[in-house]
Design a protein around this motif. Structure first.
Motif, short mmCIF file in Angstrom:
data_model
loop_
_atom_site.label_atom_id
_atom_site.label_comp_id
_atom_site.label_asym_id
_atom_site.label_seq_id
_atom_site.Cartn_x
_atom_site.Cartn_y
_atom_site.Cartn_z
N ARG A 151 55.05 90.96 58.60
CA ARG A 151 55.04 90.48 60.01
C ARG A 151 54.60 89.33 60.34
N GLU A 152 54.52 88.49 59.21
CA GLU A 152 54.18 87.07 59.25
C GLU A 152 54.49 86.34 60.44
N GLY A 153 53.76 85.66 61.38
CA GLY A 153 54.10 85.02 62.40
C GLY A 153 54.29 85.97 63.73
N LYS A 154 54.17 86.93 63.52
CA LYS A 154 54.70 88.18 64.77
C LYS A 154 53.39 88.97 64.92
N LEU A 155 52.21 88.42 64.93
CA LEU A 155 51.13 88.80 65.23
C LEU A 155 50.11 88.14 66.12
N ARG A 156 50.65 87.76 67.28
CA ARG A 156 50.29 86.83 68.24
C ARG A 156 49.62 87.37 69.19
N ASN A 157 49.46 88.68 69.88
CA ASN A 157 48.94 89.30 70.78
C ASN A 157 48.61 90.81 70.53
N GLU A 160 51.55 93.20 69.62
CA GLU A 160 51.97 93.01 68.38
C GLU A 160 51.04 93.57 67.16
N CYS A 164 49.66 97.67 63.76
CA CYS A 164 48.65 97.60 62.70
C CYS A 164 47.46 98.49 62.64
#
Length: 397
Positions: A151-157, A160, A164
């Motif tokens: 999920r690299e680059g998809k954990l911004r908020n 998202e 996890c």
């Protein structure tokens, strides 16, 4: 990679520091498990102990737990070697299977687990007893690293990040049901340590952690003041807050902490000497070869011994951070960060609870406390670090 080349590229600083800590731990375990009653049954007296040299004391100490721990060290070294041999990139093919096995293993504890000291955490296999929650820590590090790397680059908020929390929360709940509060808290430390790197937004992760910590403190406060429900047993809650005032329950929950403070506070610069610690040898200090082994070490080896151990741990953690920084991919970096987070949390909480600045959670001191499952897990985790270090550059192959 040939065996000779594999050996040549190992991180010998990490290996050396690990070896010294383990040897230190074996000596302290021997001393911590030798009590006055056992000594007297051998026909020895305190005068002989006081005038005995260090070699005599090493020979006279009780060696039952030392021998068992040494066997677990050998098993752990074999586990570490197996972990080192298989390229860590190949593990990503099996992380889903590992996650499911982890859940099944933790679920099995609740059905068939062996109960001791009010907790159902162990499984008996013939003459052996192992604690699945210990192995679960390393499994969650490997599987979570793959989960986050994907999920690299998809954990911004926050939205998202919720998957996890669920990913770690499911096995964590199974561990809480045993109940094992200490190990479940390790999961939180590992999760936030790895999220700090994976999310790329430190302020967001720190904010969530701070809000969660404030919420937990608020729940405990509300329970104490208004009797509101919290997902903890009464004895767990008492152990969590007794460090604030251990003298409020001298003979109960505060006894361990008080005896630990006496042991550490009376040690001086040089310490009282091996097997000469009064709190340990005279059996005032409980569970001294596991949870409170740092108290024994401090009492017998003093400030100098504590400084040596903390220096060794500092070098160990530094090497772990360097390996994380030098990893050739995000998956390796996250695993290394997870391992460092696990060790750092164990060290901080174990030492902290012995000096009454952290709650008493029953977490062992890595590579020092007695315990087979914990030792094997620790050495396998070090194998993960060495694996990542070996394959930090493609040119090595």
């Amino acid at each position: 990679m040939g065996t000779r080349r594999l050996f040549k590229n190992l991180d010998f600083t990490l290996i050396g520091v690990t070896g010294i800590i383990i040897i230190f731990g074996l000596v302290v375990i021997g001393s911590a498990s030798t009590d006055y009653g056992w000594w007297m049954r051998l026909g020895l007296d305190m005068d002989k102990l006081q005038h005995a040299g260090i070699l005599q004391r090493l020979l006279w100490m009780k060696k039952e737990y030392v021998f068992k721990q040494f066997i677990w060290v050998l098993v752990g070294i074999i586990a570490a070697m197996a972990v080192i041999y298989i390229p860590y990139e190949d593990w990503r093919k099996y992380t889903r299977h590992l996650y499911v096995i982890n859940l099944l293993m933790l679920g099995l504890v609740l059905v068939l687990g062996h109960t001791a000291m009010g907790a159902q955490r162990w499984i008996n296999i013939g003459p052996f007893v192992f604690q699945p929650s210990e192995f679960a820590k390393l499994i969650i590090i490997v599987t979570l690293a793959d989960f986050l790397a994907g999920r690299e680059g998809k954990l911004r908020n926050l939205k998202e990040l919720i998957p996890c929390f669920v990913f770690v929360g499911v096995p964590m709940v199974l561990i809480l049901l045993q109940p094992d509060l200490g190990t479940s808290l390790v999961f939180i430390a590992v999760l936030f340590g790895m999220l700090f790197i994976a999310a790329g937004r430190p302020l967001l992760v720190c904010g969530i952690f701070g809000a969660g910590l404030a919420g937990a403190i608020g729940m405990v406060w509300a329970h104490l003041k208004f009797g509101t429900w919290i997902p903890l047993h009464d004895y767990q809650l008492k152990r969590l807050i007794i460090f604030l005032d251990p003298w409020s329950d001298i003979q109960g929950a505060g006894y361990h902490v008080i005896q630990s403070q006496i042991a550490i506070g009376s040690s001086g610069f040089w310490g009282k000497g091996l097997m000469r610690g009064t709190q340990s040898f005279l059996e005032f200090l409980p569970i001294r070869h596991t949870d409170f082994i740092f108290s024994v070490l401090a009492e017998e080896f003093g400030f100098l011994g504590v400084l040596l151990l903390l220096t060794l741990f500092a070098v160990f953690l530094y090497r772990g951070v360097r390996i994380a920084a030098e990893s050739r991919d995000l998956f390796g970096t996250l695993m290394a960060v997870g391992v460092v987070s696990m060790f750092a949390f164990h060290i901080l909480v174990n030492i902290g609870m012995t000096v009454a600045i952290m709650p008493v959670t029953g977490l062992p001191l890595p590579l020092v406390s007695y315990g087979g499952s914990n030792m094997i897990t620790n050495l396998a985790a070090i194998g993960v670090l060495l694996n990542i270090y070996l394959r930090r550059q493609k040119t090595i192959f």
